[in-house]
Design an enzyme around this catalytic site. Sequence first.
Site, PDB file in Angstrom:
ATOM      1  N   ALA A  14       0.833  -1.203   0.000  1.00  0.00           N
ATOM      2  CA  ALA A  14       0.000   0.000   0.000  1.00  0.00           C
ATOM      3  C   ALA A  14       0.874   1.261   0.000  1.00  0.00           C
ATOM      4  CB  ALA A  14      -0.931  -0.003   1.211  1.00  0.00           C
ATOM      5  N   PHE A 118     -10.518 -19.031  -6.106  1.00  0.00           N
ATOM      6  CA  PHE A 118     -10.248 -18.666  -4.713  1.00  0.00           C
ATOM      7  C   PHE A 118     -11.560 -18.665  -3.949  1.00  0.00           C
ATOM      8  CE2 PHE A 118      -6.689 -16.848  -2.230  1.00  0.00           C
ATOM      9  CZ  PHE A 118      -5.644 -17.382  -2.940  1.00  0.00           C
ATOM     10  N   GLN A 231      -9.830 -11.765  10.877  1.00  0.00           N
ATOM     11  CA  GLN A 231      -9.910 -12.963  10.030  1.00  0.00           C
ATOM     12  C   GLN A 231      -8.983 -14.058  10.539  1.00  0.00           C
ATOM     13  OE1 GLN A 231      -8.676 -13.180   5.600  1.00  0.00           O
ATOM     14  NE2 GLN A 231     -10.872 -13.514   5.686  1.00  0.00           N
ATOM     15  N   HIS A 233      -7.518 -17.397   9.309  1.00  0.00           N
ATOM     16  CA  HIS A 233      -7.361 -18.162   8.066  1.00  0.00           C
ATOM     17  C   HIS A 233      -7.525 -19.645   8.403  1.00  0.00           C
ATOM     18  CE1 HIS A 233      -5.647 -19.789   4.401  1.00  0.00           C
ATOM     19  NE2 HIS A 233      -5.622 -18.582   3.875  1.00  0.00           N
ATOM     20  N   LEU A 243       1.242 -19.646   7.255  1.00  0.00           N
ATOM     21  CA  LEU A 243       0.151 -19.825   6.316  1.00  0.00           C
ATOM     22  C   LEU A 243       0.400 -20.923   5.292  1.00  0.00           C
ATOM     23  CD1 LEU A 243      -2.536 -18.392   5.582  1.00  0.00           C
ATOM     24  CD2 LEU A 243      -1.281 -17.378   3.706  1.00  0.00           C
ATOM     25  N   GLU A 246      -4.539 -20.309   0.602  1.00  0.00           N
ATOM     26  CA  GLU A 246      -5.809 -20.792   0.076  1.00  0.00           C
ATOM     27  C   GLU A 246      -5.639 -21.294  -1.364  1.00  0.00           C
ATOM     28  OE1 GLU A 246      -9.167 -18.377   1.297  1.00  0.00           O
ATOM     29  OE2 GLU A 246      -9.804 -18.384  -0.787  1.00  0.00           O
ATOM     30  N   ARG A 277     -13.550 -17.675   4.116  1.00  0.00           N
ATOM     31  CA  ARG A 277     -12.688 -18.082   5.230  1.00  0.00           C
ATOM     32  C   ARG A 277     -13.402 -18.160   6.567  1.00  0.00           C
ATOM     33  NH1 ARG A 277      -7.406 -14.619   3.239  1.00  0.00           N
ATOM     34  NH2 ARG A 277      -6.951 -16.084   1.556  1.00  0.00           N
ATOM     35  N   HIS A 348      -5.020 -14.002  10.918  1.00  0.00           N
ATOM     36  CA  HIS A 348      -4.431 -13.721   9.613  1.00  0.00           C
ATOM     37  C   HIS A 348      -4.567 -12.277   9.159  1.00  0.00           C
ATOM     38  CE1 HIS A 348      -3.055 -14.624   5.599  1.00  0.00           C
ATOM     39  NE2 HIS A 348      -4.189 -14.236   5.044  1.00  0.00           N
ATOM     40  N   ARG A 389     -13.132 -10.744   4.744  1.00  0.00           N
ATOM     41  CA  ARG A 389     -12.461 -10.487   3.470  1.00  0.00           C
ATOM     42  C   ARG A 389     -12.357 -11.756   2.639  1.00  0.00           C
ATOM     43  NH1 ARG A 389      -7.025 -11.190   1.536  1.00  0.00           N
ATOM     44  NH2 ARG A 389      -6.098 -11.807   3.511  1.00  0.00           N
TER      45      ARG A 389
HETATM   46  C1  LIG Z   1       1.405 -15.103   4.932  1.00  0.00           C
HETATM   47  C2  LIG Z   1       0.423 -14.173   4.275  1.00  0.00           C
HETATM   48  C3  LIG Z   1      -0.031 -14.427   2.997  1.00  0.00           C
HETATM   49  C4  LIG Z   1      -0.947 -13.578   2.392  1.00  0.00           C
HETATM   50  N1  LIG Z   1      -1.368 -13.867   1.125  1.00  0.00           N
HETATM   51  C5  LIG Z   1      -2.223 -13.011   0.511  1.00  0.00           C
HETATM   52  C6  LIG Z   1      -2.631 -13.240  -0.828  1.00  0.00           C
HETATM   53  O1  LIG Z   1      -2.197 -14.185  -1.481  1.00  0.00           O
HETATM   54  N2  LIG Z   1      -3.503 -12.385  -1.388  1.00  0.00           N
HETATM   55  C7  LIG Z   1      -3.987 -11.298  -0.714  1.00  0.00           C
HETATM   56  O2  LIG Z   1      -4.769 -10.535  -1.294  1.00  0.00           O
HETATM   57  N3  LIG Z   1      -3.590 -11.041   0.545  1.00  0.00           N
HETATM   58  C8  LIG Z   1      -2.720 -11.873   1.172  1.00  0.00           C
HETATM   59  N4  LIG Z   1      -2.332 -11.603   2.453  1.00  0.00           N
HETATM   60  C9  LIG Z   1      -2.707 -10.323   3.080  1.00  0.00           C
HETATM   61  C10 LIG Z   1      -1.836  -9.216   2.481  1.00  0.00           C
HETATM   62  O3  LIG Z   1      -0.576  -9.719   2.185  1.00  0.00           O
HETATM   63  C11 LIG Z   1      -1.676  -8.037   3.439  1.00  0.00           C
HETATM   64  O4  LIG Z   1      -2.930  -7.622   3.897  1.00  0.00           O
HETATM   65  C12 LIG Z   1      -1.012  -6.865   2.724  1.00  0.00           C
HETATM   66  O5  LIG Z   1       0.168  -7.274   2.075  1.00  0.00           O
HETATM   67  C13 LIG Z   1      -0.712  -5.743   3.694  1.00  0.00           C
HETATM   68  O6  LIG Z   1       0.060  -4.769   3.031  1.00  0.00           O
HETATM   69  P1  LIG Z   1       0.298  -3.341   3.655  1.00  0.00           P
HETATM   70  O7  LIG Z   1       1.050  -2.562   2.652  1.00  0.00           O
HETATM   71  O8  LIG Z   1      -0.971  -2.795   4.160  1.00  0.00           O
HETATM   72  O9  LIG Z   1       1.200  -3.628   4.951  1.00  0.00           O
HETATM   73  P2  LIG Z   1       2.554  -4.482   5.164  1.00  0.00           P
HETATM   74  O10 LIG Z   1       3.013  -5.153   3.955  1.00  0.00           O
HETATM   75  O11 LIG Z   1       2.311  -5.299   6.383  1.00  0.00           O
HETATM   76  O12 LIG Z   1       3.608  -3.355   5.493  1.00  0.00           O
HETATM   77  C14 LIG Z   1       3.576  -2.596   6.690  1.00  0.00           C
HETATM   78  C15 LIG Z   1       4.725  -1.625   6.658  1.00  0.00           C
HETATM   79  O13 LIG Z   1       4.597  -0.709   7.737  1.00  0.00           O
HETATM   80  C16 LIG Z   1       5.838  -0.578   8.404  1.00  0.00           C
HETATM   81  N5  LIG Z   1       5.558  -0.178   9.792  1.00  0.00           N
HETATM   82  C17 LIG Z   1       4.624  -0.678  10.636  1.00  0.00           C
HETATM   83  N6  LIG Z   1       4.700  -0.039  11.828  1.00  0.00           N
HETATM   84  C18 LIG Z   1       5.678   0.882  11.722  1.00  0.00           C
HETATM   85  C19 LIG Z   1       6.235   1.846  12.608  1.00  0.00           C
HETATM   86  N7  LIG Z   1       5.812   1.996  13.865  1.00  0.00           N
HETATM   87  N8  LIG Z   1       7.246   2.628  12.151  1.00  0.00           N
HETATM   88  C20 LIG Z   1       7.723   2.476  10.887  1.00  0.00           C
HETATM   89  N9  LIG Z   1       7.230   1.581  10.016  1.00  0.00           N
HETATM   90  C21 LIG Z   1       6.224   0.809  10.430  1.00  0.00           C
HETATM   91  C22 LIG Z   1       6.484  -1.941   8.249  1.00  0.00           C
HETATM   92  O14 LIG Z   1       7.873  -1.859   8.419  1.00  0.00           O
HETATM   93  C23 LIG Z   1       6.092  -2.264   6.806  1.00  0.00           C
HETATM   94  O15 LIG Z   1       6.984  -1.650   5.901  1.00  0.00           O
HETATM   95  C24 LIG Z   1      -1.414 -12.447   3.080  1.00  0.00           C
HETATM   96  C25 LIG Z   1      -0.949 -12.176   4.357  1.00  0.00           C
HETATM   97  C26 LIG Z   1      -0.071 -13.036   4.962  1.00  0.00           C
HETATM   98  C27 LIG Z   1       0.364 -12.733   6.365  1.00  0.00           C
END
Ligand SMILES: Cc1cc2nc3c(=O)[nH]c(=O)nc-3n(C[C@H](O)[C@H](O)[C@H](O)COP(=O)(O)OP(=O)(O)OC[C@H]3O[C@@H](n4cnc5c(N)ncnc54)[C@H](O)[C@@H]3O)c2cc1C
Length: 575
Positions: A14, A118, A231, A233, A243, A246, A277, A348, A389
Amino acid sequence: MLQHDVIIVGGGLAGSRAAVEIARTDPKLDIAVVAKTHPIRSHSVAAQGGIAATLKNVDSDDNWQAHAFDTVKGSDYLADQDAVALLTQEAPNVVIDLEHMGVLFSRLEDGRIAQRAFGGHSYRRTCYAADKTGHAILHELVNNLRRYSVTIYDEWYVMRPILEDGEAKGLVMYHIEDGHIEVVRSRAVMFATGGYGRVFNTTSNDFASTGDGLAMAALAGIPLEDMEFVQFHPTGLYPVGVLISEAVRGEGAYLRNANGDRFMENYAPSKMELAPRDITSRAIATEIRQGRGVGSDGSAGGPFVHLDLRHMGRDKIMSRVPFCWEEAHRLVGVDAVNEPMPVRPTAHYSMGGIPTNPRGQVRSSADGLVEGFYAAGECACVSVHGANRLGSNSLLECVVYGKITGASVAQDVQKRKFSDVDEGKYLEEAKQQVRELLDRSGKYRIQEVRQALQDCMTEHCGVFRAEELMQQGLVRLREIEEQVQQVYLDDSGTLWNTELVEALELSHLVVVAKTILTSALNRRESRGAHFREDYPTRDDENFLNHTLAYYSPAGIDIAAMPVTLTMFEPQERKY
Ligand SMILES: Cc1cc2nc3c(=O)[nH]c(=O)nc-3n(C[C@H](O)[C@H](O)[C@H](O)COP(=O)(O)OP(=O)(O)OC[C@H]3O[C@@H](n4cnc5c(N)ncnc54)[C@H](O)[C@@H]3O)c2cc1C
């Protein structure tokens, strides 16, 4: 004082996608991304199964309206349908854009992007890169951050945003490497800090998923939305909880109980293993509770069920889900070509989060906004997932709402000036907080208090919930909260003091835990992932609302916010 036009907290999908959009929209803007890990180590990198989009490469009848309907039905009608429409309409564009950036998606024979089935999706629409989709996407996005000269502060821990007079003015951050603290001034702040899986004792999430962004927002007076919807999983590898995607069921694996029965027949006869899920996790938990789980010696009455891939054959397993095979082999010594994998539900994903409007602006209440403050990805709640979700919709949300929020920031920031920030005051407060932690004599180790918190949440606010159980949990959490004030550190140094970071994270975990439990107590119905044994049915009359939880150390106030229904009327949810 450091200064950037825009500062984004979080280098996952994101945050990175938003930074790319801002740079593309206005290359003159000075953008910084801060992450407590290296951006490439954000939890997004671990995403396995894929990203949903109606490319129609496999099922030509698919369309965005069907994707929207599946998502809303999956959400148990709690998702905001205007936000879902944006998500599903934009999906094909953002996936093609990723492809143009160089993401190596798996292919069909004719060279187009492959798509798989899925849970809860009525067509095969999940695009993937084997079972390493997050890895493939995040690497390209982070490469693009460098290409657009985004400043990256990696291994900086953000301690708090600076919110004054209803607007965001910057933030305070701690350098993990050498312990120095900086105040950063900016014209816009965006949170993309990911989830909070570490609130529970068994989770698929990485160690950094401690809900910092949610807690920091709550402590700054921002409400948190729909936190009761956690959620679980269905297929966490037993006993470690990591994990098993799925995608494994999407490619045809079966769930079996101790009798060898495909028990999903009794819970979701039309979708079977590909039910959403919430339903599948409850089915597994029920089988285990009723004595049909499997034990380590194969006997009935044990703590897990079997995920059986054997009929898929070695070639399919090794080409479509090689990473899942490897995980089970490496972590529990199971060769899934020849033996079933032991699985049970694992915490999850966070459906709730920092409330935003569909432009990504953070809400201060049901009808107010915070100027200059934005959020997207798992830490945000725009609400496209409502009460549950669907798999492969989260990566999609990160990319679509990362892009939309980035575009909003790039536009809004043109009208915003840098504010005066009292650097001295913020520096002194942060230094004081760190010094107090380092000097504390304390009674408890971080690990023991964190474990107590995680056990409490798993026991009192897990897959099955009830009034008395949660009331007891809240009492226990209050004791734990006091212990958090009395943890001590062994390391009192400033270089790579990871213990200090863990102490800061622990204080955030407890805020998130209390908000989840209080929101769950307040919702006296069952909807999506929130299942109350004392209120087992959905109650649209009283609860077709979002929850807004306002945190304060004295207690949490709950308010309601209406759900946006634009396309589909709520119906009974059956699969
Ligand atoms: C094992 C696994 C498999 C998954 N597979 C899928 C899939 O196949 N398809 C799907 O749609 N979703 C999947 N998901 C869910 C999805 O991956 C996540 O919801 C999504 O990637 C979250 O992305 P994000 O950018 O919001 O946060 P993240 O990728 O979690 O990144 C968070 C960021 O914030 C930073 N941060 C946090 N707190 C602080 C702080 N206090 N100070 C500085 N930096 C901070 C971290 O360092 C990191 O860079 C999966 C999740 C898991 C755990």
